[in-house]
Design a protein around this motif. Sequence first.
Motif, mmCIF file in Angstrom:
data_model
loop_
_atom_site.group_PDB
_atom_site.id
_atom_site.type_symbol
_atom_site.label_atom_id
_atom_site.label_comp_id
_atom_site.label_asym_id
_atom_site.label_seq_id
_atom_site.Cartn_x
_atom_site.Cartn_y
_atom_site.Cartn_z
ATOM 1 N N ARG A 261 0.817 -1.219 0.000
ATOM 2 C CA ARG A 261 0.000 0.000 0.000
ATOM 3 C C ARG A 261 0.850 1.268 0.000
ATOM 4 O O ARG A 261 0.337 2.366 -0.222
ATOM 5 C CB ARG A 261 -0.938 -0.007 1.208
ATOM 6 N N ASP B 13 2.253 4.540 0.511
ATOM 7 C CA ASP B 13 1.879 5.709 1.317
ATOM 8 C C ASP B 13 0.372 5.784 1.580
ATOM 9 O O ASP B 13 -0.142 6.846 1.936
ATOM 10 C CB ASP B 13 2.356 6.997 0.633
ATOM 11 N N ARG B 14 -0.327 4.677 1.422
ATOM 12 C CA ARG B 14 -1.771 4.653 1.673
ATOM 13 C C ARG B 14 -2.044 3.806 2.913
ATOM 14 O O ARG B 14 -2.208 2.593 2.823
ATOM 15 C CB ARG B 14 -2.529 4.076 0.481
ATOM 16 N N PRO B 15 -2.081 4.425 4.095
ATOM 17 C CA PRO B 15 -2.340 3.650 5.313
ATOM 18 C C PRO B 15 -3.717 2.996 5.272
ATOM 19 O O PRO B 15 -4.616 3.453 4.550
ATOM 20 C CB PRO B 15 -2.249 4.700 6.429
ATOM 21 N N ALA B 16 -3.871 1.919 6.026
ATOM 22 C CA ALA B 16 -5.113 1.141 6.000
ATOM 23 C C ALA B 16 -5.821 1.213 7.349
ATOM 24 O O ALA B 16 -5.193 1.398 8.401
ATOM 25 C CB ALA B 16 -4.804 -0.309 5.659
ATOM 26 N N ARG B 17 -7.129 1.027 7.321
ATOM 27 C CA ARG B 17 -7.916 0.943 8.539
ATOM 28 C C ARG B 17 -8.106 -0.522 8.937
ATOM 29 O O ARG B 17 -7.944 -1.425 8.114
ATOM 30 C CB ARG B 17 -9.271 1.628 8.355
ATOM 31 N N GLU C 223 -10.507 -2.604 6.816
ATOM 32 C CA GLU C 223 -9.962 -2.893 5.485
ATOM 33 C C GLU C 223 -9.037 -4.105 5.516
ATOM 34 O O GLU C 223 -9.112 -4.996 4.666
ATOM 35 C CB GLU C 223 -9.172 -1.691 4.971
ATOM 36 N N GLU D 236 -9.670 -7.683 3.760
ATOM 37 C CA GLU D 236 -8.734 -8.095 2.715
ATOM 38 C C GLU D 236 -8.164 -9.484 2.986
ATOM 39 O O GLU D 236 -8.007 -10.289 2.065
ATOM 40 C CB GLU D 236 -7.592 -7.077 2.604
ATOM 41 N N ASP E 247 -1.121 5.762 13.522
ATOM 42 C CA ASP E 247 -1.158 7.213 13.699
ATOM 43 C C ASP E 247 -1.572 7.567 15.125
ATOM 44 O O ASP E 247 -1.799 6.686 15.964
ATOM 45 C CB ASP E 247 -2.107 7.846 12.679
ATOM 46 N N LEU F 58 -5.229 4.231 11.877
ATOM 47 C CA LEU F 58 -4.580 3.995 10.589
ATOM 48 C C LEU F 58 -3.302 3.196 10.810
ATOM 49 O O LEU F 58 -2.568 3.435 11.779
ATOM 50 C CB LEU F 58 -4.247 5.317 9.898
ATOM 51 N N GLY G 241 0.305 1.292 8.989
ATOM 52 C CA GLY G 241 1.247 1.206 7.873
ATOM 53 C C GLY G 241 2.419 0.331 8.259
ATOM 54 O O GLY G 241 2.563 -0.080 9.412
#
Length: 260
Positions: free
Chosen positions: A26, A28-32, A35, A39, A63, A68, A70
């Motif tokens: 992903r 630079d697209r952090p995930a919740r 999600e 997945e 974060d 979030l 990563g």
Amino acid sequence: MSETGGVREVKSAARTVELLELLAARADRPARLQELADELGVPRSSMYALLQTLIGRGWVRTDATGSLYGIGIHALLTGTGYLDSDPRVRLVRPYLDEASEALGETIHLGRLDGRGVAYLATRESHEYLRTISRVGRRLPAHAGALGKALLAERPDGDLPDGPYEALTPHSRTSREALLADLAEVRARGHSVDREEGVLGIVGFGFALRYDVPAQDAISCSVPVARLTPEHEERIVVVMREIRARIEEAAPGFGGGADWR
């Protein structure tokens, strides 16, 4: 449940690896949390517990709100350890410097990894600097000079069915088109990627045959605007010489484990 060498796969370990690979992909697209649970098809509570364990050990970061997720810094430290411990990477690095100095262009070392190529080392051109290093990243093997040089070292029957991902309008997405290209690679002795992986960039790839079949390759990347027929001819001559010198030196890197 899958097996490796007759040993049954450890489900919890496999899930951990799948999670880390998903977060790494992903970028630079952090995930919740939801999600990730969706997945990987695991309960939300199990995913939360796994994330907290990995956060505590530095493999995952979160974060300030804790919502979030990563990839964590320990993934970088482990990747650096891989590069530092690999005898082939240590062998090739000085030759990348020579090629970059001789040609004034960007030079890469990559290794085949499934259906992609992982970048292990790069020497950037002073004329064309990327804002993001490719080291540690993957590119589909069918769409770049490194990958095509390595695919050409294998029987056509090993090539998976298409269609393949189109990274640019110039990417070869059918098996038939890629097979025809690989036949040309074998006849020439090197691959050519004309804006198939990145628009505006032409690449020339050369398989390193110190393994059979070759696992590693080197390449030279050039902006289209700077590529003349004379410069292309010089690139091929220099890169062929560099490849020959690497392969000649390869038997001397031994003494360590023969990694597979």
